[in-house]
Write a protein that holds these residues in place. Structure first.
Motif, PDB file in Angstrom:
ATOM      1  N   CYS A  83      39.273  35.041  33.300  1.00  0.00           N
ATOM      2  CA  CYS A  83      37.902  35.212  33.812  1.00  0.00           C
ATOM      3  C   CYS A  83      37.587  34.179  34.887  1.00  0.00           C
ATOM      4  CB  CYS A  83      36.896  35.102  32.673  1.00  0.00           C
ATOM      5  SG  CYS A  83      36.910  36.475  31.488  1.00  0.00           S
ATOM      6  N   VAL A  84      37.906  32.934  34.621  1.00  0.00           N
ATOM      7  CA  VAL A  84      37.584  31.852  35.550  1.00  0.00           C
ATOM      8  C   VAL A  84      38.373  31.997  36.849  1.00  0.00           C
ATOM      9  CG1 VAL A  84      37.782  29.366  35.930  1.00  0.00           C
ATOM     10  CG2 VAL A  84      36.838  30.231  33.774  1.00  0.00           C
ATOM     11  N   GLU A  85      39.637  32.327  36.749  1.00  0.00           N
ATOM     12  CA  GLU A  85      40.451  32.481  37.966  1.00  0.00           C
ATOM     13  C   GLU A  85      39.952  33.630  38.823  1.00  0.00           C
ATOM     14  OE1 GLU A  85      44.472  32.789  36.645  1.00  0.00           O
ATOM     15  OE2 GLU A  85      44.693  30.625  36.292  1.00  0.00           O
ATOM     16  N   PHE A  86      39.558  34.731  38.171  1.00  0.00           N
ATOM     17  CA  PHE A  86      39.023  35.866  38.926  1.00  0.00           C
ATOM     18  C   PHE A  86      37.697  35.501  39.583  1.00  0.00           C
ATOM     19  CE2 PHE A  86      36.285  39.612  39.189  1.00  0.00           C
ATOM     20  CZ  PHE A  86      37.080  40.482  39.917  1.00  0.00           C
ATOM     21  N   ILE A 130      28.569  48.418  28.888  1.00  0.00           N
ATOM     22  CA  ILE A 130      29.014  48.016  27.555  1.00  0.00           C
ATOM     23  C   ILE A 130      30.358  48.626  27.186  1.00  0.00           C
ATOM     24  CG2 ILE A 130      27.691  49.874  26.454  1.00  0.00           C
ATOM     25  CD1 ILE A 130      27.290  47.984  24.071  1.00  0.00           C
ATOM     26  N   SER A 131      30.605  49.864  27.613  1.00  0.00           N
ATOM     27  CA  SER A 131      31.883  50.501  27.282  1.00  0.00           C
ATOM     28  C   SER A 131      33.039  49.802  27.976  1.00  0.00           C
ATOM     29  CB  SER A 131      31.845  51.987  27.671  1.00  0.00           C
ATOM     30  OG  SER A 131      31.623  52.142  29.068  1.00  0.00           O
ATOM     31  N   VAL A 132      32.795  49.310  29.189  1.00  0.00           N
ATOM     32  CA  VAL A 132      33.843  48.582  29.917  1.00  0.00           C
ATOM     33  C   VAL A 132      34.140  47.259  29.222  1.00  0.00           C
ATOM     34  CG1 VAL A 132      34.418  47.429  32.093  1.00  0.00           C
ATOM     35  CG2 VAL A 132      33.274  49.653  32.121  1.00  0.00           C
ATOM     36  N   ILE A 133      33.105  46.560  28.776  1.00  0.00           N
ATOM     37  CA  ILE A 133      33.300  45.275  28.099  1.00  0.00           C
ATOM     38  C   ILE A 133      34.050  45.468  26.788  1.00  0.00           C
ATOM     39  CG2 ILE A 133      32.130  43.289  27.074  1.00  0.00           C
ATOM     40  CD1 ILE A 133      32.056  43.467  30.158  1.00  0.00           C
ATOM     41  N   LYS A 134      33.691  46.487  26.034  1.00  0.00           N
ATOM     42  CA  LYS A 134      34.396  46.746  24.770  1.00  0.00           C
ATOM     43  C   LYS A 134      35.858  47.096  25.028  1.00  0.00           C
ATOM     44  CE  LYS A 134      30.526  48.116  21.837  1.00  0.00           C
ATOM     45  NZ  LYS A 134      30.774  47.031  20.869  1.00  0.00           N
ATOM     46  N   GLU A 135      36.113  47.830  26.089  1.00  0.00           N
ATOM     47  CA  GLU A 135      37.494  48.183  26.447  1.00  0.00           C
ATOM     48  C   GLU A 135      38.289  46.927  26.809  1.00  0.00           C
ATOM     49  OE1 GLU A 135      39.781  50.581  30.028  1.00  0.00           O
ATOM     50  OE2 GLU A 135      37.775  51.239  29.417  1.00  0.00           O
ATOM     51  N   LEU A 136      37.660  46.017  27.553  1.00  0.00           N
ATOM     52  CA  LEU A 136      38.332  44.770  27.916  1.00  0.00           C
ATOM     53  C   LEU A 136      38.591  43.911  26.683  1.00  0.00           C
ATOM     54  CD1 LEU A 136      36.353  43.836  31.164  1.00  0.00           C
ATOM     55  CD2 LEU A 136      38.726  44.608  31.024  1.00  0.00           C
ATOM     56  N   GLN A 137      37.646  43.895  25.750  1.00  0.00           N
ATOM     57  CA  GLN A 137      37.837  43.138  24.509  1.00  0.00           C
ATOM     58  C   GLN A 137      39.021  43.682  23.708  1.00  0.00           C
ATOM     59  OE1 GLN A 137      33.338  43.219  23.423  1.00  0.00           O
ATOM     60  NE2 GLN A 137      34.210  41.555  22.215  1.00  0.00           N
ATOM     61  N   ARG A 138      39.079  44.995  23.584  1.00  0.00           N
ATOM     62  CA  ARG A 138      40.191  45.609  22.828  1.00  0.00           C
ATOM     63  C   ARG A 138      41.528  45.284  23.475  1.00  0.00           C
ATOM     64  NH1 ARG A 138      36.417  49.964  22.119  1.00  0.00           N
ATOM     65  NH2 ARG A 138      37.171  50.945  24.035  1.00  0.00           N
ATOM     66  N   GLU A 173      47.147  43.052  25.702  1.00  0.00           N
ATOM     67  CA  GLU A 173      47.452  43.899  26.851  1.00  0.00           C
ATOM     68  C   GLU A 173      46.834  43.310  28.120  1.00  0.00           C
ATOM     69  OE1 GLU A 173      45.809  47.629  25.807  1.00  0.00           O
ATOM     70  OE2 GLU A 173      47.268  48.055  24.211  1.00  0.00           O
ATOM     71  N   PRO A 174      47.387  43.631  29.284  1.00  0.00           N
ATOM     72  CA  PRO A 174      46.793  43.138  30.533  1.00  0.00           C
ATOM     73  C   PRO A 174      45.411  43.759  30.753  1.00  0.00           C
ATOM     74  CG  PRO A 174      48.536  44.735  30.975  1.00  0.00           C
ATOM     75  CD  PRO A 174      48.615  44.415  29.517  1.00  0.00           C
ATOM     76  N   ILE A 175      44.530  43.016  31.374  1.00  0.00           N
ATOM     77  CA  ILE A 175      43.170  43.501  31.607  1.00  0.00           C
ATOM     78  C   ILE A 175      42.876  43.561  33.096  1.00  0.00           C
ATOM     79  CG2 ILE A 175      42.302  42.658  29.399  1.00  0.00           C
ATOM     80  CD1 ILE A 175      41.110  40.276  30.875  1.00  0.00           C
ATOM     81  N   SER A 176      41.985  44.465  33.449  1.00  0.00           N
ATOM     82  CA  SER A 176      41.554  44.600  34.841  1.00  0.00           C
ATOM     83  C   SER A 176      40.037  44.568  34.879  1.00  0.00           C
ATOM     84  CB  SER A 176      42.047  45.924  35.430  1.00  0.00           C
ATOM     85  OG  SER A 176      41.460  46.158  36.706  1.00  0.00           O
ATOM     86  N   PHE A 177      39.478  43.713  35.715  1.00  0.00           N
ATOM     87  CA  PHE A 177      38.031  43.596  35.831  1.00  0.00           C
ATOM     88  C   PHE A 177      37.441  44.636  36.777  1.00  0.00           C
ATOM     89  CE2 PHE A 177      39.323  39.129  34.833  1.00  0.00           C
ATOM     90  CZ  PHE A 177      38.783  39.108  33.556  1.00  0.00           C
ATOM     91  N   VAL A 216      30.420  38.639  32.132  1.00  0.00           N
ATOM     92  CA  VAL A 216      29.943  39.052  30.814  1.00  0.00           C
ATOM     93  C   VAL A 216      31.027  38.845  29.759  1.00  0.00           C
ATOM     94  CG1 VAL A 216      29.188  41.031  29.425  1.00  0.00           C
ATOM     95  CG2 VAL A 216      28.236  40.674  31.708  1.00  0.00           C
ATOM     96  N   LEU A 217      32.269  39.102  30.111  1.00  0.00           N
ATOM     97  CA  LEU A 217      33.367  38.925  29.150  1.00  0.00           C
ATOM     98  C   LEU A 217      33.502  37.458  28.757  1.00  0.00           C
ATOM     99  CD1 LEU A 217      35.509  40.718  27.759  1.00  0.00           C
ATOM    100  CD2 LEU A 217      37.136  39.890  29.468  1.00  0.00           C
ATOM    101  N   LEU A 218      33.313  36.547  29.712  1.00  0.00           N
ATOM    102  CA  LEU A 218      33.391  35.120  29.405  1.00  0.00           C
ATOM    103  C   LEU A 218      32.258  34.710  28.465  1.00  0.00           C
ATOM    104  CD1 LEU A 218      34.564  32.312  29.792  1.00  0.00           C
ATOM    105  CD2 LEU A 218      33.232  32.096  31.912  1.00  0.00           C
ATOM    106  N   LYS A 219      31.038  35.173  28.730  1.00  0.00           N
ATOM    107  CA  LYS A 219      29.921  34.860  27.834  1.00  0.00           C
ATOM    108  C   LYS A 219      30.142  35.470  26.455  1.00  0.00           C
ATOM    109  CE  LYS A 219      26.667  36.549  30.403  1.00  0.00           C
ATOM    110  NZ  LYS A 219      25.293  36.949  30.801  1.00  0.00           N
ATOM    111  N   THR A 220      30.702  36.668  26.424  1.00  0.00           N
ATOM    112  CA  THR A 220      30.953  37.339  25.143  1.00  0.00           C
ATOM    113  C   THR A 220      31.974  36.571  24.320  1.00  0.00           C
ATOM    114  OG1 THR A 220      30.474  39.490  26.150  1.00  0.00           O
ATOM    115  CG2 THR A 220      31.649  39.514  24.058  1.00  0.00           C
TER     116      THR A 220
END
Length: 495
Positions: free
Chosen positions: A328-331, A350-358, A364-368, A377-381
């Protein structure tokens, strides 16, 4: 003589004529959103203002309640004030309130009533502010202007980020109800700063009083703001939007909801079915998976676990920084992302954040998706979902004393907490995050996120009590402590 025979203007028409010059173009063509299933689409004449039958539809039980509750609750059908006289008064905009010097001590007595509570975040990190009419002091003991100042003072701490308001209407009586003219003043006082980041205003247990007032003010209320208002007749309807366990619902409101359900079998059946759905065990095929997951989270999990768990099981963890935090920080450290207006203040899908959490929890690799708000939001979560806050439960009570320390004591006391009492892994992660946040506030001329704004966003995600419920009085010292850390991070994080 001629004037004696002129027809009397209805309250709505009088209000429209009086304030027509102040209305914005979009205000003249207001409409209600698709959520307003219960909003009557009628124009009222003078007689309808005193007849509940003209304000349908209302659930039957709202029109048939006991005398005891009628005495304690606001009247549904009649309003004692003179609408033309009250709304005809020239509205005053309380610009001086924003410029006045106010602090928590000014409203300590009012804050102790529990009238306004901040109860945490919803699923995507938006603050939830609860206002309970049953806790509103008598009008004889509370001047309307002081109430308005208190509401503005409270909201000022959160309006720089997305937030929602839940208003429990039950308990508003003739003894504690503000005058109608105050409602119009309040709407004008809460300018765009307060309205633009308000994502939803839930009106729980609305009565005809609310509906009449809405009809009266609707010509001057913008379309955008009107779409944020949602009527909620029962608590189980609110549960479809928010977690009720987080709301600290007053006992009188819970009792009133039970009374309404007892008078409406259909609504009671819907509430029962919803409760059974929530409490129902999963299918046999899913039960094994749930049981297996509950016994031990996957080794790659990063959300909802402790820093120690992540350190022991994630091979990608470097120098006590969890992989998802580093990603998150690097991005977000890229210039385009760093300069995004409202960074960390805006919500995400919210659906995107839940997908990133999973994906994170599975390793697995994640894409913002090239969206800085997703990473923010993912960092705060991540911080909010830690088993223990980053600043630990042990330091919470000490942090609450921050504003009682003198300016001379603060640097020494803060260094003791951060350098001596904070666990090493927590210290390294806190230092990493605050060094990044320094870059964010350094671009505040572009992203509008000053150290104060960042403190409001991050403070409650860094420290909270063991029971998980943050009192309104605790918010200010936590935010002030966070702001102090950010402003002085170079002299504090020296190891």
């Amino acid at each position: 003589m001629e004037s004696e025979h002129q027809p009397k203007l209805s309250p709505i028409r009088a209000f429209q004529v009086l304030h027509a010059s102040n209305m914005e173009p979009e205000d003249a063509y207001t409409s209600l959103s698709e959520y307003h299933d219960y909003e009557p689409r009628l124009e009222f004449d003078d007689s309808e203002l005193t007849q509940a039958s003209g304000l349908a539809p209302l659930p039957p039980e709202l029109l048939d309640i006991s005398d005891d509750l009628l005495k304690r609750s606001a009247s549904d059908g009649t309003i004692e004030e003179n609408f033309e006289e009250e709304l005809g008064k020239a509205p005053e905009v309380y610009g001086e309130i924003a410029n006045s010097s106010l602090d928590d001590d000014t409203f300590s007595e009012l804050a102790g009533t529990g009238l306004v509570e901040v109860v945490g975040d919803d699923e995507i990190g938006r603050r939830i502010i609860v206002v309970s009419a049953c806790r509103l002091p008598s009008s004889k003991d509370l001047h309307p202007d002081k109430l308005l100042r208190y509401l503005m003072f409270t909201l000022d701490k959160y309006v720089e980020q997305d937030y929602s308001v839940v208003y429990f209407h039950y308990g508003l009586t003739s003894k504690n109800k503000p005058p109608l003219s105050w409602l119009w003043k309040a709407y004008k006082a809460f300018d765009r700063k307060y309205k633009k980041n308000l994502k939803a205003l839930y009106l729980v247990h609305p009565t005809n009083f609310i509906r009449i007032v809405w009809q009266m003010l609707r010509p001057a209320i913008s379309v955008k703001f009107g779409r944020k208002i949602m009527y909620v007749n029962y608590l189980h309807e609110l549960q479809q939007h928010l977690n009720l366990d987080k709301l600290c619902i007053p006992k009188p409101v819970l009792e009133y909801d039970k009374l309404l359900l007892a008078k409406n079998p259909r609504a009671a059946e819907m509430a029962r079915q919803l409760a059974e759905k929530v409490d129902a065990p999963p299918d046999e095929s899913d039960a094994k998976a749930v049981q297996k997951e509950s016994l031990s989270p996957p080794l790659t999990q990063q959300f909802g676990v402790s820093l120690q768990f992540i350190k022991e099981n994630n091979t990608n963890m470097i120098d006590s920084i969890p992989p998802v935090v580093r990603q998150c920080v690097e991005f977000l450290s890229q210039p385009d992302a760093l300069e995004t207006e409202g960074l960390f203040r805006r919500s995400a899908n919210i659906s995107v954040i839940k997908e990133l959490q999973r994906a994170c929890n599975k390793g697995e690799p994640i894409s913002f998706r090239n969206d800085p708000h997703n990473a923010a939001v993912l960092l705060k979560t991540f911080l909010r979902d830690l088993e223990e806050p980053l600043l630990t439960f042990d330091l919470h009570e000490e942090i609450l004393k921050f504003q009682t320390w003198s300016n001379r004591e603060k640097p020494r006391q803060v260094k003791i907490l951060i350098l001596e009492r904070l666990p090493l892994d927590n210290y390294k992660l806190l230092k990493y995050i605050f060094q990044f946040l320094w870059k964010v506030q350094d671009r505040s001329c572009l992203n509008k996120m000053t150290s104060g704004n960042l403190a409001v966003v991050f403070g409650p995600n860094l420290s909270w009590p063991p029971n998980g419920f943050m009192s309104l009085q605790a918010i200010s010292p936590i935010n002030a402590f966070t702001d102090f850390l950010l402003e002085n991070q170079k002299s504090i994080f020296i190891i």
